[in-house]
Design a protein around this motif. Structure first.
Motif: not given
Length: 695
Positions: A244-263
């Protein structure tokens, strides 16, 4: 065979682990995909920025070519170094265009044809520019014949570059749209995986819910937030060491990638419509907004005001502070203008030190006048930067059926008038201003042929000893008799000659004619000639005057060269001007400070350069008897000159009372209608020049 609880738990946990790993892999895959897409958008944005930089370089190149061809058409001598420098800049522009076309990047196939067209158009433009320069340099008469090819190449390059920018912008938006669709699909996949995991864990014992089900539910909520562009907190479980920790970290990276794309998307949109240095709207957004407001004003009845704003002496700021300092001043100017306008007004940087403002109001010109007042009040406030912002402003108000280009041109015309009226001021366009500009254009055109048509002439006004009233010198004054308009005052045509670049040739003619006349005078008489500040831009001014004096055999110690103390003359070119004056003084000529007391740095100028004479401005002499301050200034100037060993000349002496007072204070020489009016006659400087004007 019934499975034990531990077996069920083991199976359930195994399934959860497998699905969690699969979901983690999906998240990482999505993250990598978004990263690649963001990189592609970034490179396309970089290509768009390079196109903007090349467009700015092309505009500067076009302006420099235009100035040199105009100089060549007017037969103004242009140094070879300037021609060679322009050739080098054209070659550099061609290389940069070629390098930009061959820069690698993702999605290059989408725009490669357009970029290749820009490269070809740049090569054609460079060739046409080189041909036009060579024609201007060696055969000015062929400029008109060569100009159509140059203009055609320029138009083709601008069209190609505009098409390239449109294609790059379109490619960016296509990439962004593709990313959006793929992200939506990936989010749905991840959500389904999370829901399956929740369903499996829900069947397990209650004691598993707190450790397994609840974190997954929260993670699913975070995924939904990504989808709608909201975020209310961090992804839970980042610190856990299990799957679950790995899963959470993957989602965290995913959110960062989405925010980077929007920027990146917001950045691409911003660059397409805004100036990178100041953050203001650029010319494209300004023109679009102006067209929109003019169309809307037809329905609403509002009046659109366009402000053309230009910084005064910005080149001097760049020379003194460097480009970094100039950029700081541009940013301060942008902040100043933005702080003065209303929220619905638009402030734009058009290019260089040129700014523009769009103001829409029903009550005009009152609203425009109020904004002008706020701008100059804010600009005059003390600043910690150490560099005062001085600007000229031209304003034009819209009329029915008027286009944006026409309105902007009228604002530019008002801006030119503001600069001509002394800078650091504002003018609003009106019909009278248009008529004056038409008259100025006509005089500038006619002035080009004034010398060859023998319309210019010289008048000489005597300068006498204040005690004996014996004439000691004559000042050469330029006059122009227009064949249709009659006599044109010098304060009208001299500024036109300076602004149009004719003052150099007219000044050379005036110096030659004055020395020719002085060669027939009594050798005891001196010749005074005014030098325009613009003439000091010529590096060979001192040598030219020296050659003319030698040609007419006029001793240099008979020559008095009068210079003003204006900021244009002794501003950022101060060192070059003082060096030229020192060279002239070294030949034996006397240097005279004209109109003393009307400049901004009189005492500083006396400290920096040793003048031979000071001429007190006529405005102080005329008001000596009516204003105590003028009387004190004249008396103090005479005392200052005496203490420095300088000869003091009072201009504008017209009455016996003025002469008597100047004698009492110890003034050395006087000039004015009481002594003699400017005259044209062949015996000036002969024996009749030694006269008592009071007879």
């Amino acid at each position: 065979m019934r499975l034990s609880i531990s077996a069920r738990v083991t199976i359930a946990c195994t399934l959860v682990i497998v699905m969690a790993l699969a979901l983690l892999a999906t998240g990482l895959s999505v993250s990598n995909k978004i990263h690649r897409a963001d990189l592609r958008i970034t490179l396309l944005s970089d290509a768009l920025s390079r196109e903007d930089l090349l467009d700015q370089a092309q505009r500067r190149l076009r302006q420099d070519i235009g100035r040199l061809t105009r100089d060549a058409e007017r037969r103004v001598k242009v140094p070879d170094a300037r021609w060679e420098d322009l050739h080098g800049r054209i070659a550099a522009f061609k290389r940069r265009s070629s390098q930009a076309a061959r820069s690698p990047g993702p999605g290059s196939g989408e725009v490669s044809g357009v970029v290749t067209g820009v490269e070809d158009a740049a090569a054609v433009f460079a060739a046409a520019s080189d041909q036009l320069i060579e024609t201007s340099r060696f055969r000015p008469s062929g400029i008109k014949a060569a100009m159509p090819r140059f203009l055609s190449a320029l138009t083709a390059l601008e069209n190609s570059r505009s098409q390239s920018r449109r294609e790059l912008t379109s490619a960016i938006w296509r990439a962004a749209e593709q990313n959006r669709r793929e992200s939506r699909r990936d989010i749905v996949s991840v959500l389904l995986g999370g829901l399956v995991i929740v369903a499996i864990v829900f069947a397990m014992a209650i004691w598993l819910r707190r450790r397994l089900v609840r974190p997954i539910t929260i993670m699913a909520a975070r995924l939904r937030e990504f989808k709608v562009g909201e975020s209310h907190g961090d992804v839970p479980g980042l610190e856990r060491a299990d799957e679950l920790g790995d899963h959470a970290r993957g989602l965290h990276e995913y959110r960062k990638a989405v925010e980077s794309r929007r920027t990146a998307e917001h950045r691409a949109e911003f660059l397409a419509n805004h100036d990178m240095l100041t953050g203001l709207a650029n010319r494209l957004l300004f023109e679009n907004r102006l067209a929109h407001e003019l169309a809307r004003s037809v329905r609403t009845g509002d009046v659109v005001a366009v402000f053309a704003v230009d910084l005064d002496a910005f080149k001097a700021i760049n020379d003194r502070l460097g480009h970094a300092g100039g950029d700081r001043v541009l940013k301060r100017t942008a902040q100043l203008l933005s702080s003065c306008v209303r929220g619905d007004d638009l402030v734009a940087r058009i290019g260089g030190d040129e700014f523009a403002v769009i103001q829409v109001a029903r009550s005009q010109p009152e609203a425009a006048e109020a904004l002008i007042s706020r701008i100059f009040k804010t600009a005059s406030a003390p600043s910690d930067e150490g560099v005062a912002i001085r600007m000229s402003v031209g304003v034009a108000l819209s009329e029915q059926g008027q286009t944006g280009d026409e309105l902007h041109e009228r604002a530019d015309l008002a801006l030119y008038r503001a600069k001509a009226d002394g800078r650091n001021t504002a003018r609003i366009y009106n019909k009278h201003l248009k008529d004056e500009e038409s008259q100025r254009v006509r005089l500038a055109r006619d002035l080009e042929d004034a010398v060859s048509a023998n319309e210019l002439r010289l008048a000489f006004q005597p300068i006498a000893d204040a005690v004996s009233l014996e004439v000691v010198a004559y000042e050469a004054l330029l006059r122009w008799r227009h064949p249709i308009l009659g006599d044109i005052p010098p304060d009208v045509f001299v500024p036109i000659a300076e602004s149009s670049g004719l003052i150099g040739s007219i000044g050379s003619w005036m110096m030659d004619q004055a020395l020719r006349t002085a060669s027939t005078w009594d050798p005891k008489l001196s010749l005074a000639v005014n030098l325009s500040p613009i003439q000091f831009r010529s590096v060979g001014l001192a040598a030219e005057i020296c050659d003319a004096a030698l040609h007419w055999r006029v001793a240099f110690d008979r020559l008095e060269l009068e210079v003003t103390e204006s900021a244009t003359l002794l501003g950022f070119q101060r060192d070059d001007v003082l060096a030229t004056l020192a060279e002239l003084r070294g030949y034996g000529a006397r240097i005279v400070m004209d109109d003393f007391g009307t400049g901004h740095s009189s005492l500083s100028n006396l400290k920096e350069f040793t003048f031979d004479k000071i001429k007190i401005d006529r405005s102080f002499v005329a008001t000596m008897h009516s204003h105590a301050s003028s009387s004190s200034i004249v008396k103090a100037t005479i005392g200052l000159g005496k203490s420095l060993g300088l000869i003091i000349v009072a201009e504008g002496v017209e009455t016996e009372e003025q002469l008597s007072l100047l004698r009492r204070w110890g003034c050395d020489q006087v000039q004015g209608y009481l002594i003699g009016r400017p005259a044209e006659h062949s015996d000036i400087g002969g024996e009749g020049a030694m006269m008592n004007v009071l007879k």
